[in-house]
Write a protein that holds these residues in place. Structure first.
Motif, PDB file in Angstrom:
ATOM      1  N   CYS A 108      -4.343  -0.235   0.032  1.00  0.00           N
ATOM      2  CA  CYS A 108      -5.202  -1.209   0.704  1.00  0.00           C
ATOM      3  C   CYS A 108      -6.601  -0.631   0.910  1.00  0.00           C
ATOM      4  O   CYS A 108      -6.798   0.583   0.872  1.00  0.00           O
ATOM      5  N   CYS A 150       0.115   2.937   3.884  1.00  0.00           N
ATOM      6  CA  CYS A 150       0.555   2.287   5.124  1.00  0.00           C
ATOM      7  C   CYS A 150       1.733   1.343   4.894  1.00  0.00           C
ATOM      8  O   CYS A 150       2.366   0.895   5.850  1.00  0.00           O
ATOM      9  N   CYS A 154      -6.988   1.996   3.823  1.00  0.00           N
ATOM     10  CA  CYS A 154      -6.461   3.338   3.544  1.00  0.00           C
ATOM     11  C   CYS A 154      -7.325   4.050   2.507  1.00  0.00           C
ATOM     12  O   CYS A 154      -7.587   5.249   2.631  1.00  0.00           O
ATOM     13  N   CYS A 176       0.831  -1.200   0.000  1.00  0.00           N
ATOM     14  CA  CYS A 176       0.000   0.000   0.000  1.00  0.00           C
ATOM     15  C   CYS A 176       0.875   1.263   0.000  1.00  0.00           C
ATOM     16  O   CYS A 176       1.828   1.361   0.779  1.00  0.00           O
TER      17      CYS A 176
HETATM   18 ZN   LIG Z   1      -2.864   0.905   3.472  1.00  0.00          ZN
END
Ligand SMILES: [Zn+2]
Ligand SMILES: [Zn+2]
Length: 225
Positions: free
Chosen positions: A24, A13, A27, A10
């Motif tokens: 992801c 993150c 997020c 991601c």
């Molecule tokens: Zn993420």
């Protein structure tokens, strides 16, 4: 030989994700959208309105703005990383999200995509045009021709940030030059961030003056202040 499943990580993150995009689901769900955008310029509005006062009194040359997000953190960092740290993966992810957004609103897609060109000096400095990098996955996903050489930016806008609103508008006049005919075409201009809208408006005027049927603005984020 075994084929290992490729995990992406991601862009926010850093954790691995099995989604097709390098972002992801958690997020993505937290990224800030503009709740009630003006249908023309995408500025946030009170729930009851459709167009903002500026678009009603002085309609811009473009017909609609589709912004995926509001330009607030973490979008600010993600876009700055794209522009200044060459985080091209961000352009790929954002381009795909923009394609998903516009896919839902258009019964017929525009005829061509034009990424907002950078001045040659700026392009040399940066090495790439972030608007073009965002437009590439959109063109691929929606099968819309991407016209990166159709116009050029002939005025540098280095001092733009230090100018007031009226000076900014003047500074942009004659900023772009068109090289091909676009008569009768429906065009989507692609940019990373729309701040005041002056740049995309200037380019839209040029396209409309030269016979474009309709010009829309597609961007990743819009300044909401
Ligand atoms: Zn993420
Ligand atoms: Zn508006």
């Amino acid at each position: 030989m075994f084929l290992l499943k490729q995990f992406s990580s991601c862009i926010i993150c850093g954790l691995p994700t099995t989604r097709a995009q390098d972002l992801c689901a958690e997020c993505l769900a937290e990224l800030p959208i503009i709740p009630h955008p003006c249908l023309c310029c995408a500025k946030p509005l009170p729930q009851t309105a459709t167009f903002c006062g500026d678009c009603l009194t002085t309609p811009p040359a473009f017909s609609a703005t589709h912004a995926v997000f509001a330009y607030v953190p973490p979008l600010t960092h993600l876009i700055l990383n794209l522009k200044f740290q060459e985080a091209l993966v961000n352009a790929q992810v954002f381009g795909e999200l923009l394609a998903e957004k516009v896919q839902k609103v258009y019964p017929f897609f525009p005829d061509i995509l034009i990424p907002v060109p950078l001045h040659p000096n700026r392009l040399r400095e940066r090495g790439f045009n972030q608007a073009l990098e965002i437009a590439k996955p959109i063109a691929k996903k929606l099968k819309i021709p991407l016209k990166k050489h159709i116009c050029t930016r002939i005025k540098p806008t280095l001092a733009q940030a230090r100018l007031n609103s009226e000076e900014r508008k003047k500074n942009l006049r004659g900023a772009f030059l068109l090289h091909q005919t676009i008569k009768g075409l429906h065009i989507a201009i692609v940019d990373d961030v729309v701040t005041t809208g002056y740049t995309v408006n200037e380019l839209s005027w040029l396209l409309k003056e030269n016979g474009a049927r309709q010009v829309d603005v597609w961007c990743i984020a819009r300044v909401i202040l």
